[in-house]
Motif scaffolding. Sequence first.
Motif, PDB file in Angstrom:
ATOM      1  N   MET A   1      26.175   3.413 -35.518  1.00  0.00           N
ATOM      2  CA  MET A   1      26.388   2.907 -34.186  1.00  0.00           C
ATOM      3  C   MET A   1      25.934   1.451 -34.123  1.00  0.00           C
ATOM      4  N   GLU A   2      26.848   0.567 -33.861  1.00  0.00           N
ATOM      5  CA  GLU A   2      26.557  -0.869 -33.844  1.00  0.00           C
ATOM      6  C   GLU A   2      25.529  -1.238 -32.782  1.00  0.00           C
ATOM      7  N   GLU A   3      25.498  -0.484 -31.679  1.00  0.00           N
ATOM      8  CA  GLU A   3      24.573  -0.788 -30.599  1.00  0.00           C
ATOM      9  C   GLU A   3      23.124  -0.708 -31.061  1.00  0.00           C
ATOM     10  N   ILE A   4      22.831   0.202 -31.972  1.00  0.00           N
ATOM     11  CA  ILE A   4      21.462   0.348 -32.463  1.00  0.00           C
ATOM     12  C   ILE A   4      21.040  -0.918 -33.203  1.00  0.00           C
ATOM     13  N   GLN A   5      21.911  -1.436 -34.063  1.00  0.00           N
ATOM     14  CA  GLN A   5      21.583  -2.656 -34.792  1.00  0.00           C
ATOM     15  C   GLN A   5      21.457  -3.841 -33.836  1.00  0.00           C
ATOM     16  N   ARG A   6      22.356  -3.914 -32.852  1.00  0.00           N
ATOM     17  CA  ARG A   6      22.272  -5.018 -31.887  1.00  0.00           C
ATOM     18  C   ARG A   6      20.991  -4.916 -31.064  1.00  0.00           C
ATOM     19  N   TYR A  51      16.083   4.508 -30.494  1.00  0.00           N
ATOM     20  CA  TYR A  51      17.030   3.802 -29.634  1.00  0.00           C
ATOM     21  C   TYR A  51      17.208   4.547 -28.316  1.00  0.00           C
ATOM     22  N   ILE A  52      17.418   5.841 -28.389  1.00  0.00           N
ATOM     23  CA  ILE A  52      17.605   6.640 -27.173  1.00  0.00           C
ATOM     24  C   ILE A  52      16.341   6.598 -26.313  1.00  0.00           C
ATOM     25  N   ALA A  53      15.179   6.688 -26.938  1.00  0.00           N
ATOM     26  CA  ALA A  53      13.917   6.621 -26.189  1.00  0.00           C
ATOM     27  C   ALA A  53      13.764   5.256 -25.515  1.00  0.00           C
ATOM     28  N   MET A  54      14.063   4.195 -26.258  1.00  0.00           N
ATOM     29  CA  MET A  54      13.953   2.844 -25.698  1.00  0.00           C
ATOM     30  C   MET A  54      14.902   2.643 -24.530  1.00  0.00           C
ATOM     31  N   ARG A  55      16.141   3.021 -24.737  1.00  0.00           N
ATOM     32  CA  ARG A  55      17.122   2.854 -23.656  1.00  0.00           C
ATOM     33  C   ARG A  55      16.728   3.678 -22.440  1.00  0.00           C
ATOM     34  N   SER A  56      16.196   4.861 -22.653  1.00  0.00           N
ATOM     35  CA  SER A  56      15.800   5.723 -21.537  1.00  0.00           C
ATOM     36  C   SER A  56      14.693   5.088 -20.707  1.00  0.00           C
ATOM     37  N   VAL A  57      13.650   4.569 -21.354  1.00  0.00           N
ATOM     38  CA  VAL A  57      12.557   3.971 -20.579  1.00  0.00           C
ATOM     39  C   VAL A  57      12.988   2.654 -19.940  1.00  0.00           C
ATOM     40  N   ILE A  58      13.865   1.912 -20.607  1.00  0.00           N
ATOM     41  CA  ILE A  58      14.372   0.671 -20.018  1.00  0.00           C
ATOM     42  C   ILE A  58      15.255   0.990 -18.809  1.00  0.00           C
ATOM     43  N   LEU A  76      21.311  -6.588 -21.569  1.00  0.00           N
ATOM     44  CA  LEU A  76      21.693  -5.380 -22.305  1.00  0.00           C
ATOM     45  C   LEU A  76      23.208  -5.309 -22.470  1.00  0.00           C
ATOM     46  N   ASP A  77      23.925  -5.663 -21.424  1.00  0.00           N
ATOM     47  CA  ASP A  77      25.382  -5.665 -21.510  1.00  0.00           C
ATOM     48  C   ASP A  77      25.848  -6.698 -22.536  1.00  0.00           C
ATOM     49  N   MET A  78      25.287  -7.886 -22.455  1.00  0.00           N
ATOM     50  CA  MET A  78      25.713  -8.992 -23.311  1.00  0.00           C
ATOM     51  C   MET A  78      25.272  -8.817 -24.771  1.00  0.00           C
ATOM     52  N   LEU A  79      24.042  -8.397 -24.974  1.00  0.00           N
ATOM     53  CA  LEU A  79      23.482  -8.355 -26.325  1.00  0.00           C
ATOM     54  C   LEU A  79      23.718  -7.039 -27.060  1.00  0.00           C
ATOM     55  N   VAL A  80      23.813  -5.935 -26.314  1.00  0.00           N
ATOM     56  CA  VAL A  80      23.869  -4.622 -26.962  1.00  0.00           C
ATOM     57  C   VAL A  80      25.186  -3.889 -26.705  1.00  0.00           C
ATOM     58  N   ASP A  81      25.553  -3.755 -25.446  1.00  0.00           N
ATOM     59  CA  ASP A  81      26.659  -2.870 -25.095  1.00  0.00           C
ATOM     60  C   ASP A  81      28.045  -3.495 -25.223  1.00  0.00           C
ATOM     61  N   HIS A  82      28.225  -4.717 -24.724  1.00  0.00           N
ATOM     62  CA  HIS A  82      29.565  -5.319 -24.681  1.00  0.00           C
ATOM     63  C   HIS A  82      29.571  -6.804 -25.023  1.00  0.00           C
ATOM     64  N   PRO A  83      29.056  -7.196 -26.177  1.00  0.00           N
ATOM     65  CA  PRO A  83      29.048  -8.632 -26.513  1.00  0.00           C
ATOM     66  C   PRO A  83      30.455  -9.222 -26.579  1.00  0.00           C
ATOM     67  N   GLU A  84      31.445  -8.367 -26.830  1.00  0.00           N
ATOM     68  CA  GLU A  84      32.828  -8.841 -26.935  1.00  0.00           C
ATOM     69  C   GLU A  84      33.373  -9.337 -25.601  1.00  0.00           C
ATOM     70  N   ILE A 151      25.565  10.267 -28.008  1.00  0.00           N
ATOM     71  CA  ILE A 151      25.809  11.709 -28.135  1.00  0.00           C
ATOM     72  C   ILE A 151      27.119  11.970 -28.854  1.00  0.00           C
ATOM     73  N   LYS A 152      28.133  11.192 -28.552  1.00  0.00           N
ATOM     74  CA  LYS A 152      29.431  11.354 -29.206  1.00  0.00           C
ATOM     75  C   LYS A 152      29.298  11.145 -30.711  1.00  0.00           C
ATOM     76  N   THR A 153      28.518  10.152 -31.104  1.00  0.00           N
ATOM     77  CA  THR A 153      28.298   9.883 -32.517  1.00  0.00           C
ATOM     78  C   THR A 153      27.577  11.050 -33.179  1.00  0.00           C
ATOM     79  N   ILE A 154      26.589  11.610 -32.496  1.00  0.00           N
ATOM     80  CA  ILE A 154      25.857  12.753 -33.035  1.00  0.00           C
ATOM     81  C   ILE A 154      26.796  13.949 -33.176  1.00  0.00           C
ATOM     82  N   SER A 155      27.628  14.200 -32.171  1.00  0.00           N
ATOM     83  CA  SER A 155      28.544  15.332 -32.197  1.00  0.00           C
ATOM     84  C   SER A 155      29.540  15.228 -33.347  1.00  0.00           C
ATOM     85  N   ARG A 156      30.045  14.033 -33.587  1.00  0.00           N
ATOM     86  CA  ARG A 156      31.009  13.848 -34.692  1.00  0.00           C
ATOM     87  C   ARG A 156      30.382  14.180 -36.028  1.00  0.00           C
TER      88      ARG A 156
END
Length: 161
Positions: A1-6, A51-58, A76-84, A151-156
């Motif tokens: 998941m690219e978001e984790i690295q970002r 990552y999930i713990a961090m995002r949850s508390v944030i 968060l939108d710019m740096l992690v979720d939707h930089p594109e 979750i989708k990534t985990i399910s796959r």
Amino acid sequence: MEEIQRMQDNLLLIRRTVGWTAEEFGDQIGVTRQTINNIESGRNKLTKTQYIAMRSVIEAEMAKHPDETQMLRTLLDMLVDHPENYSKEDYESLLEKANMMSPSILAGTSTRENVSKEWMKAAGAVGAVAAGVAGVPLAGAIIGGWLGKAIKTISRKSGDK
């Protein structure tokens, strides 16, 4: 998941924007200050669980203090979720401004709310705030976005569809 690295690549700035020390952030997610420092410096790799713990508390912090965390939400939108969604020029300009402004939150020389308001003015002036990010209600849009991807990534991986 690219978001984790970002997230890992930008964790120091994100943490400063929230206004937490490494120790405070670590306490929030159940790890040590050293673990946070190691993730920020790249010595340790950010795990999906962290990552999930961090995002949850944030996300909880943003829900609790929406007027103080507009800058954080946009970062968060710019740096992690939707930089594109950001032009290279806007991205670099806003990143530079955030890096200049966020340390004052952690140092206590300015409030998170004041820094957030000033940064949002700068973001609006560059025209870089993605449509709706600053005023998105937390419950559905943000949580559904980042958590749904995780979750989708985990399910796959486990073979579920």
